[in-house]
Design a protein around this motif. Structure first.
Motif, PDB file in Angstrom:
ATOM      1  N   LEU A  25       0.826  -1.210   0.000  1.00  0.00           N
ATOM      2  CA  LEU A  25       0.000   0.000   0.000  1.00  0.00           C
ATOM      3  C   LEU A  25       0.860   1.260   0.000  1.00  0.00           C
ATOM      4  O   LEU A  25       0.520   2.257  -0.616  1.00  0.00           O
ATOM      5  CB  LEU A  25      -0.918   0.017   1.225  1.00  0.00           C
ATOM      6  CG  LEU A  25      -1.936  -1.107   1.325  1.00  0.00           C
ATOM      7  CD1 LEU A  25      -2.666  -1.020   2.661  1.00  0.00           C
ATOM      8  CD2 LEU A  25      -2.930  -1.039   0.179  1.00  0.00           C
ATOM      9  N   GLU A  26       1.954   1.205   0.756  1.00  0.00           N
ATOM     10  CA  GLU A  26       2.880   2.345   0.828  1.00  0.00           C
ATOM     11  C   GLU A  26       4.303   1.797   0.923  1.00  0.00           C
ATOM     12  O   GLU A  26       4.756   1.387   2.001  1.00  0.00           O
ATOM     13  CB  GLU A  26       2.574   3.225   2.045  1.00  0.00           C
ATOM     14  CG  GLU A  26       3.470   4.452   2.075  1.00  0.00           C
ATOM     15  CD  GLU A  26       3.184   5.346   3.264  1.00  0.00           C
ATOM     16  OE1 GLU A  26       4.154   5.703   3.942  1.00  0.00           O
ATOM     17  OE2 GLU A  26       2.008   5.679   3.508  1.00  0.00           O
ATOM     18  N   PRO A  27       5.000   1.766  -0.195  1.00  0.00           N
ATOM     19  CA  PRO A  27       6.341   1.156  -0.230  1.00  0.00           C
ATOM     20  C   PRO A  27       7.338   1.741   0.768  1.00  0.00           C
ATOM     21  O   PRO A  27       8.259   1.049   1.183  1.00  0.00           O
ATOM     22  CB  PRO A  27       6.798   1.385  -1.668  1.00  0.00           C
ATOM     23  CG  PRO A  27       5.527   1.513  -2.451  1.00  0.00           C
ATOM     24  CD  PRO A  27       4.558   2.189  -1.517  1.00  0.00           C
ATOM     25  N   THR A  28       7.150   2.987   1.168  1.00  0.00           N
ATOM     26  CA  THR A  28       8.101   3.611   2.086  1.00  0.00           C
ATOM     27  C   THR A  28       7.719   3.430   3.555  1.00  0.00           C
ATOM     28  O   THR A  28       8.414   3.932   4.434  1.00  0.00           O
ATOM     29  CB  THR A  28       8.242   5.109   1.782  1.00  0.00           C
ATOM     30  OG1 THR A  28       6.955   5.715   1.909  1.00  0.00           O
ATOM     31  CG2 THR A  28       8.804   5.344   0.388  1.00  0.00           C
ATOM     32  N   ALA A  29       6.626   2.738   3.826  1.00  0.00           N
ATOM     33  CA  ALA A  29       6.195   2.525   5.213  1.00  0.00           C
ATOM     34  C   ALA A  29       7.264   1.751   5.974  1.00  0.00           C
ATOM     35  O   ALA A  29       7.875   0.829   5.444  1.00  0.00           O
ATOM     36  CB  ALA A  29       4.879   1.764   5.239  1.00  0.00           C
ATOM     37  N   ARG A  30       7.487   2.152   7.230  1.00  0.00           N
ATOM     38  CA  ARG A  30       8.413   1.408   8.090  1.00  0.00           C
ATOM     39  C   ARG A  30       7.580   0.505   8.990  1.00  0.00           C
ATOM     40  O   ARG A  30       6.693   0.981   9.705  1.00  0.00           O
ATOM     41  CB  ARG A  30       9.247   2.369   8.925  1.00  0.00           C
ATOM     42  CG  ARG A  30      10.564   1.717   9.361  1.00  0.00           C
ATOM     43  CD  ARG A  30      11.459   2.675  10.083  1.00  0.00           C
ATOM     44  NE  ARG A  30      11.210   2.434  11.521  1.00  0.00           N
ATOM     45  CZ  ARG A  30      11.201   3.370  12.438  1.00  0.00           C
ATOM     46  NH1 ARG A  30      11.442   4.611  12.137  1.00  0.00           N
ATOM     47  NH2 ARG A  30      10.964   3.082  13.687  1.00  0.00           N
ATOM     48  N   VAL A  31       7.850  -0.790   8.924  1.00  0.00           N
ATOM     49  CA  VAL A  31       7.055  -1.767   9.660  1.00  0.00           C
ATOM     50  C   VAL A  31       7.964  -2.539  10.611  1.00  0.00           C
ATOM     51  O   VAL A  31       9.011  -3.035  10.209  1.00  0.00           O
ATOM     52  CB  VAL A  31       6.371  -2.757   8.687  1.00  0.00           C
ATOM     53  CG1 VAL A  31       5.506  -3.750   9.454  1.00  0.00           C
ATOM     54  CG2 VAL A  31       5.548  -2.021   7.641  1.00  0.00           C
ATOM     55  N   GLU A  32       7.567  -2.613  11.880  1.00  0.00           N
ATOM     56  CA  GLU A  32       8.291  -3.404  12.879  1.00  0.00           C
ATOM     57  C   GLU A  32       7.320  -4.442  13.415  1.00  0.00           C
ATOM     58  O   GLU A  32       6.241  -4.094  13.887  1.00  0.00           O
ATOM     59  CB  GLU A  32       8.749  -2.524  14.044  1.00  0.00           C
ATOM     60  CG  GLU A  32       9.726  -1.444  13.678  1.00  0.00           C
ATOM     61  CD  GLU A  32      10.019  -0.511  14.858  1.00  0.00           C
ATOM     62  OE1 GLU A  32       9.615  -0.814  15.999  1.00  0.00           O
ATOM     63  OE2 GLU A  32      10.638   0.529  14.611  1.00  0.00           O
ATOM     64  N   VAL A  33       7.698  -5.719  13.334  1.00  0.00           N
ATOM     65  CA  VAL A  33       6.857  -6.793  13.837  1.00  0.00           C
ATOM     66  C   VAL A  33       7.533  -7.408  15.063  1.00  0.00           C
ATOM     67  O   VAL A  33       8.688  -7.813  14.996  1.00  0.00           O
ATOM     68  CB  VAL A  33       6.628  -7.871  12.759  1.00  0.00           C
ATOM     69  CG1 VAL A  33       5.787  -9.009  13.310  1.00  0.00           C
ATOM     70  CG2 VAL A  33       5.971  -7.270  11.526  1.00  0.00           C
ATOM     71  N   ASP A  34       6.802  -7.442  16.165  1.00  0.00           N
ATOM     72  CA  ASP A  34       7.281  -8.074  17.394  1.00  0.00           C
ATOM     73  C   ASP A  34       6.441  -9.338  17.595  1.00  0.00           C
ATOM     74  O   ASP A  34       5.326  -9.277  18.120  1.00  0.00           O
ATOM     75  CB  ASP A  34       7.124  -7.110  18.569  1.00  0.00           C
ATOM     76  CG  ASP A  34       7.648  -7.666  19.879  1.00  0.00           C
ATOM     77  OD1 ASP A  34       7.798  -8.904  20.006  1.00  0.00           O
ATOM     78  OD2 ASP A  34       7.902  -6.863  20.795  1.00  0.00           O
ATOM     79  N   LEU A  35       6.965 -10.469  17.116  1.00  0.00           N
ATOM     80  CA  LEU A  35       6.210 -11.721  17.183  1.00  0.00           C
ATOM     81  C   LEU A  35       5.889 -12.111  18.621  1.00  0.00           C
ATOM     82  O   LEU A  35       4.769 -12.555  18.907  1.00  0.00           O
ATOM     83  CB  LEU A  35       6.991 -12.850  16.505  1.00  0.00           C
ATOM     84  CG  LEU A  35       7.129 -12.758  14.985  1.00  0.00           C
ATOM     85  CD1 LEU A  35       8.045 -13.866  14.480  1.00  0.00           C
ATOM     86  CD2 LEU A  35       5.776 -12.828  14.306  1.00  0.00           C
ATOM     87  N   ALA A  36       6.844 -11.969  19.525  1.00  0.00           N
ATOM     88  CA  ALA A  36       6.651 -12.383  20.915  1.00  0.00           C
ATOM     89  C   ALA A  36       5.506 -11.623  21.580  1.00  0.00           C
ATOM     90  O   ALA A  36       4.702 -12.202  22.310  1.00  0.00           O
ATOM     91  CB  ALA A  36       7.937 -12.201  21.698  1.00  0.00           C
ATOM     92  N   ALA A  37       5.413 -10.340  21.303  1.00  0.00           N
ATOM     93  CA  ALA A  37       4.373  -9.510  21.912  1.00  0.00           C
ATOM     94  C   ALA A  37       3.097  -9.473  21.070  1.00  0.00           C
ATOM     95  O   ALA A  37       2.062  -8.998  21.533  1.00  0.00           O
ATOM     96  CB  ALA A  37       4.896  -8.094  22.113  1.00  0.00           C
TER      97      ALA A  37
END
Length: 65
Positions: A25-37
């Motif tokens: 949707l937005e190529p410049t988006a910064r995404v952080e995924v915290d699987l544990a939380a």
């Protein structure tokens, strides 16, 4: 930065799927995924509803965190 509680994520594939769905949707988006939380943090100009919809389309449940 927006934060979402996402259930159903358990591995690197899950993390990549969510990240790619948002960045489609937005190529410049910064995404952080915290699987544990079970959290996804997104720095983007996208509305929360669009981000939530993209995550749901990947098969995950989303709640605002």
């Amino acid at each position: 930065m927006q934060q979402f509680k996402v259930s159903g994520m358990s591995c690197g594939h899950c993390s990549r799927a969510v990240t790619q769905a948002i960045q489609a949707l937005e190529p410049t988006a910064r995404v952080e995924v915290d699987l544990a939380a079970g959290l996804v943090r997104v720095e983007s100009s996208l509305e929360a509803e669009r981000i939530e919809a993209a995550i749901r389309e990947e098969g995950y449940q989303v709640e605002p965190a």
